[in-house]
Design a protein around this motif. Structure first.
Motif, mmCIF file in Angstrom:
data_model
loop_
_atom_site.group_PDB
_atom_site.id
_atom_site.type_symbol
_atom_site.label_atom_id
_atom_site.label_comp_id
_atom_site.label_asym_id
_atom_site.label_seq_id
_atom_site.Cartn_x
_atom_site.Cartn_y
_atom_site.Cartn_z
ATOM 1 N N PHE A 59 47.017 57.530 50.181
ATOM 2 C CA PHE A 59 46.497 57.006 48.912
ATOM 3 C C PHE A 59 46.667 55.496 48.750
ATOM 4 C CE2 PHE A 59 48.013 61.365 48.170
ATOM 5 C CZ PHE A 59 46.796 61.970 47.907
ATOM 6 N N VAL A 60 47.176 54.827 49.769
ATOM 7 C CA VAL A 60 47.448 53.393 49.659
ATOM 8 C C VAL A 60 46.170 52.616 49.358
ATOM 9 C CG1 VAL A 60 48.179 51.345 50.934
ATOM 10 C CG2 VAL A 60 49.519 53.432 51.073
ATOM 11 N N GLU A 61 45.107 52.903 50.064
ATOM 12 C CA GLU A 61 43.857 52.166 49.867
ATOM 13 C C GLU A 61 43.303 52.371 48.456
ATOM 14 O OE1 GLU A 61 39.380 52.031 51.647
ATOM 15 O OE2 GLU A 61 40.993 52.567 53.023
ATOM 16 N N THR A 62 43.326 53.610 47.992
ATOM 17 C CA THR A 62 42.846 53.916 46.637
ATOM 18 C C THR A 62 43.699 53.204 45.590
ATOM 19 O OG1 THR A 62 42.112 56.068 47.409
ATOM 20 C CG2 THR A 62 42.331 55.783 45.031
ATOM 21 N N MET A 63 45.001 53.249 45.786
ATOM 22 C CA MET A 63 45.902 52.584 44.835
ATOM 23 C C MET A 63 45.692 51.071 44.856
ATOM 24 S SD MET A 63 49.438 54.598 45.368
ATOM 25 C CE MET A 63 49.912 55.872 44.242
ATOM 26 N N ALA A 64 45.465 50.518 46.034
ATOM 27 C CA ALA A 64 45.246 49.070 46.136
ATOM 28 C C ALA A 64 43.964 48.676 45.401
ATOM 29 C CB ALA A 64 45.183 48.659 47.602
ATOM 30 N N ARG A 65 42.898 49.480 45.562
ATOM 31 C CA ARG A 65 41.654 49.183 44.839
ATOM 32 C C ARG A 65 41.867 49.275 43.327
ATOM 33 N NH1 ARG A 65 38.955 52.369 48.840
ATOM 34 N NH2 ARG A 65 38.924 54.095 47.361
ATOM 35 N N HIS A 66 42.591 50.298 42.917
ATOM 36 C CA HIS A 66 42.865 50.472 41.483
ATOM 37 C C HIS A 66 43.691 49.286 40.964
ATOM 38 C CE1 HIS A 66 43.186 52.542 37.728
ATOM 39 N NE2 HIS A 66 44.515 52.581 37.794
ATOM 40 N N LEU A 67 44.664 48.865 41.746
ATOM 41 C CA LEU A 67 45.492 47.720 41.354
ATOM 42 C C LEU A 67 44.641 46.451 41.262
ATOM 43 C CD1 LEU A 67 48.396 47.003 40.694
ATOM 44 C CD2 LEU A 67 48.743 46.483 43.107
ATOM 45 N N HIS A 68 43.695 46.295 42.171
ATOM 46 C CA HIS A 68 42.797 45.143 42.153
ATOM 47 C C HIS A 68 41.913 45.167 40.893
ATOM 48 C CE1 HIS A 68 40.480 41.852 43.737
ATOM 49 N NE2 HIS A 68 39.357 42.533 43.560
ATOM 50 N N ARG A 69 41.390 46.345 40.545
ATOM 51 C CA ARG A 69 40.578 46.458 39.318
ATOM 52 C C ARG A 69 41.411 46.143 38.085
ATOM 53 N NH1 ARG A 69 38.531 51.096 41.783
ATOM 54 N NH2 ARG A 69 39.866 52.406 40.493
ATOM 55 N N LEU A 70 42.660 46.633 38.079
ATOM 56 C CA LEU A 70 43.539 46.345 36.944
ATOM 57 C C LEU A 70 43.819 44.848 36.828
ATOM 58 C CD1 LEU A 70 46.129 49.265 37.065
ATOM 59 C CD2 LEU A 70 44.248 48.958 35.461
ATOM 60 N N ALA A 71 43.981 44.190 37.955
ATOM 61 C CA ALA A 71 44.224 42.741 37.932
ATOM 62 C C ALA A 71 43.011 42.006 37.349
ATOM 63 C CB ALA A 71 44.530 42.237 39.336
ATOM 64 N N GLY A 72 41.806 42.446 37.716
ATOM 65 C CA GLY A 72 40.599 41.840 37.149
ATOM 66 C C GLY A 72 40.520 42.069 35.653
ATOM 67 N N HIS A 73 40.862 43.276 35.246
ATOM 68 C CA HIS A 73 40.845 43.599 33.818
ATOM 69 C C HIS A 73 41.911 42.791 33.072
ATOM 70 C CE1 HIS A 73 39.582 45.935 30.444
ATOM 71 N NE2 HIS A 73 40.800 46.423 30.239
ATOM 72 N N ALA A 74 43.055 42.558 33.736
ATOM 73 C CA ALA A 74 44.117 41.758 33.112
ATOM 74 C C ALA A 74 43.620 40.337 32.845
ATOM 75 C CB ALA A 74 45.352 41.738 34.001
ATOM 76 N N GLY A 75 42.850 39.793 33.773
ATOM 77 C CA GLY A 75 42.288 38.455 33.564
ATOM 78 C C GLY A 75 41.330 38.423 32.390
ATOM 79 N N GLU A 76 40.504 39.460 32.270
ATOM 80 C CA GLU A 76 39.569 39.548 31.143
ATOM 81 C C GLU A 76 40.328 39.661 29.823
ATOM 82 O OE1 GLU A 76 37.206 42.962 31.984
ATOM 83 O OE2 GLU A 76 36.221 42.033 33.704
ATOM 84 N N LEU A 77 41.381 40.476 29.823
ATOM 85 C CA LEU A 77 42.168 40.636 28.596
ATOM 86 C C LEU A 77 42.869 39.336 28.205
ATOM 87 C CD1 LEU A 77 43.797 44.184 28.850
ATOM 88 C CD2 LEU A 77 42.133 43.381 27.182
ATOM 89 N N GLU A 78 43.344 38.594 29.181
ATOM 90 C CA GLU A 78 44.005 37.321 28.873
ATOM 91 C C GLU A 78 43.014 36.342 28.254
ATOM 92 O OE1 GLU A 78 46.669 34.389 28.194
ATOM 93 O OE2 GLU A 78 47.015 36.512 28.543
ATOM 94 N N ALA A 79 41.812 36.301 28.797
ATOM 95 C CA ALA A 79 40.780 35.429 28.226
ATOM 96 C C ALA A 79 40.450 35.869 26.798
ATOM 97 C CB ALA A 79 39.522 35.447 29.094
ATOM 98 N N ALA A 80 40.345 37.177 26.592
ATOM 99 C CA ALA A 80 40.063 37.702 25.248
ATOM 100 C C ALA A 80 41.218 37.387 24.302
ATOM 101 C CB ALA A 80 39.824 39.203 25.313
ATOM 102 N N ARG A 81 42.454 37.470 24.800
ATOM 103 C CA ARG A 81 43.620 37.187 23.966
ATOM 104 C C ARG A 81 43.625 35.719 23.540
ATOM 105 N NH1 ARG A 81 48.029 34.752 23.583
ATOM 106 N NH2 ARG A 81 47.916 33.861 25.660
ATOM 107 N N GLN A 82 43.311 34.829 24.472
ATOM 108 C CA GLN A 82 43.273 33.404 24.137
ATOM 109 C C GLN A 82 42.181 33.107 23.107
ATOM 110 O OE1 GLN A 82 42.901 31.297 27.820
ATOM 111 N NE2 GLN A 82 45.024 31.676 28.427
ATOM 112 N N THR A 83 41.030 33.717 23.302
ATOM 113 C CA THR A 83 39.930 33.528 22.355
ATOM 114 C C THR A 83 40.321 34.058 20.979
ATOM 115 O OG1 THR A 83 38.307 33.708 24.128
ATOM 116 C CG2 THR A 83 37.512 34.078 21.890
#
Length: 132
Positions: A59-83
């Motif tokens: 499951f390492v590859e699946t978890m890594a992809r999920h972690l990558h998506r979460l990191a992208g979402h974290a960036g979007e949330l940070e931008a939304a938080r600043q706005t």
């Protein structure tokens, strides 16, 4: 009476602006809650990746992809938080401006009422003087 109506309007405007400010703050709190939830998810995935279970490698590859998506979402949330933090600041500034203006209107209303009361007192004194 005009000053009294203006004062009532200003009070309603303050109420509306306070609600807008609270709504902006609530949105900011919600974004921050989602950020904390996302951070917990990322932490859970990283903790599970660090465990040494035998089937873990499947499951390492699946978890890594999920972690990558979460990191992208974290960036979007940070931008939304600043706005949203900017929006909260703007709404708070608007509220302060409205409150200052309302204080001026209230002062003007009191001054107008005082002038009217003084004029009534002077009229009453003058009427008494002419009757005597």
């Amino acid at each position: 009476m005009d000053a009294r109506r203006r004062l009532d309007k200003m009070r309603r405007l303050i109420d509306v602006q306070e609600r807008l400010c609270r709504m902006a703050e609530a949105r900011l709190v919600e974004i921050e809650r989602r950020q904390a939830e996302l951070a917990r998810s990322q932490s859970d995935i990283l903790a599970s990746l660090n465990e040494g279970e035998p089937l873990h490698g499947l499951f390492v590859e699946t978890m890594a992809r999920h972690l990558h998506r979460l990191a992208g979402h974290a960036g979007e949330l940070e931008a939304a938080r600043q706005t949203q933090a900017q929006q909260v600041l703007q709404e708070a500034m608007k509220l302060k401006r409205v409150e200052r203006h309302a204080a001026k209107v209230a002062r003007s209303s009191r001054e107008e009422e005082d002038k009217r009361s003084l004029a009534e007192i002077l009229d009453a004194l003058q009427a008494r003087a002419t009757q005597a």
